[in-house]
Design a protein around this motif. Structure first.
Motif, PDB file in Angstrom:
ATOM      1  N   CYS A 174      -4.042   7.681   3.527  1.00  9.48           N
ATOM      2  CA  CYS A 174      -4.412   6.516   4.327  1.00  9.48           C
ATOM      3  C   CYS A 174      -5.514   6.930   5.303  1.00  9.48           C
ATOM      4  O   CYS A 174      -5.416   7.956   5.971  1.00  9.48           O
ATOM      5  CB  CYS A 174      -3.188   6.004   5.079  1.00  9.48           C
ATOM      6  N   ARG A 200      -5.473   1.569  -3.090  1.00  7.57           N
ATOM      7  CA  ARG A 200      -4.205   0.970  -2.678  1.00  7.57           C
ATOM      8  C   ARG A 200      -4.239  -0.560  -2.573  1.00  7.57           C
ATOM      9  O   ARG A 200      -3.198  -1.198  -2.661  1.00  7.57           O
ATOM     10  CB  ARG A 200      -3.767   1.554  -1.336  1.00  7.57           C
ATOM     11  N   GLU A 255       2.326   2.201   2.534  1.00  3.89           N
ATOM     12  CA  GLU A 255       2.137   2.729   3.888  1.00  3.89           C
ATOM     13  C   GLU A 255       2.535   1.690   4.952  1.00  3.89           C
ATOM     14  O   GLU A 255       2.199   1.840   6.117  1.00  3.89           O
ATOM     15  CB  GLU A 255       0.671   3.130   4.111  1.00  3.89           C
ATOM     16  N   THR A 276       0.817  -1.213   0.000  1.00  6.30           N
ATOM     17  CA  THR A 276       0.000   0.000   0.000  1.00  6.30           C
ATOM     18  C   THR A 276       0.852   1.266   0.000  1.00  6.30           C
ATOM     19  O   THR A 276       0.324   2.364  -0.076  1.00  6.30           O
ATOM     20  CB  THR A 276      -0.897   0.029   1.250  1.00  6.30           C
ATOM     21  N   CYS A 281      -9.094   5.171   0.059  1.00  8.94           N
ATOM     22  CA  CYS A 281      -7.740   4.656   0.260  1.00  8.94           C
ATOM     23  C   CYS A 281      -7.619   3.167  -0.042  1.00  8.94           C
ATOM     24  O   CYS A 281      -6.807   2.760  -0.861  1.00  8.94           O
ATOM     25  CB  CYS A 281      -7.283   4.936   1.694  1.00  8.94           C
TER      26      CYS A 281
END
Length: 91
Positions: A43, A52, A9, A7, A48
């Motif tokens: 995020c 992602r 993240e 992602t 999101c």
């Protein structure tokens, strides 16, 4: 084949675990999926997870059409996931 959805993240420890698995099991193909584009939603925003996670996985599954998929979704993570079946039929 193992598929990891990056992602962009993830914690460094998560990425390190992915890399350790690839080194430890060289006979397994590890494919990392990443979201397309550079202007990604923040995020926690409504879109999101779609951008992602869902879209990269959907594109991968459409291109490969695997006979089975093992997911790491857990029932305890949310009310929506609490009703997940142990085995799902995508057909």
């Amino acid at each position: 084949e193992l598929v990891f959805i990056d992602t962009l993240e993830h914690f460094p420890e998560t990425l390190r675990t992915r890399d350790d698995i690839a080194l430890r099991y060289p006979e397994i193909t590890l494919t990392t999926l990443v979201p397309e584009g550079t202007d990604l939603p923040a995020c926690g925003s409504a879109e999101c997870c779609t951008v992602r996670k869902v879209l990269p996985l959907r594109a991968f599954l459409e291109s490969r059409q695997p006979s089975a998929l093992l997911s790491a979704r857990s029932r305890f993570q949310s009310e929506m996931r609490a009703v997940l079946n142990t085995v799902e039929d995508a057909g």
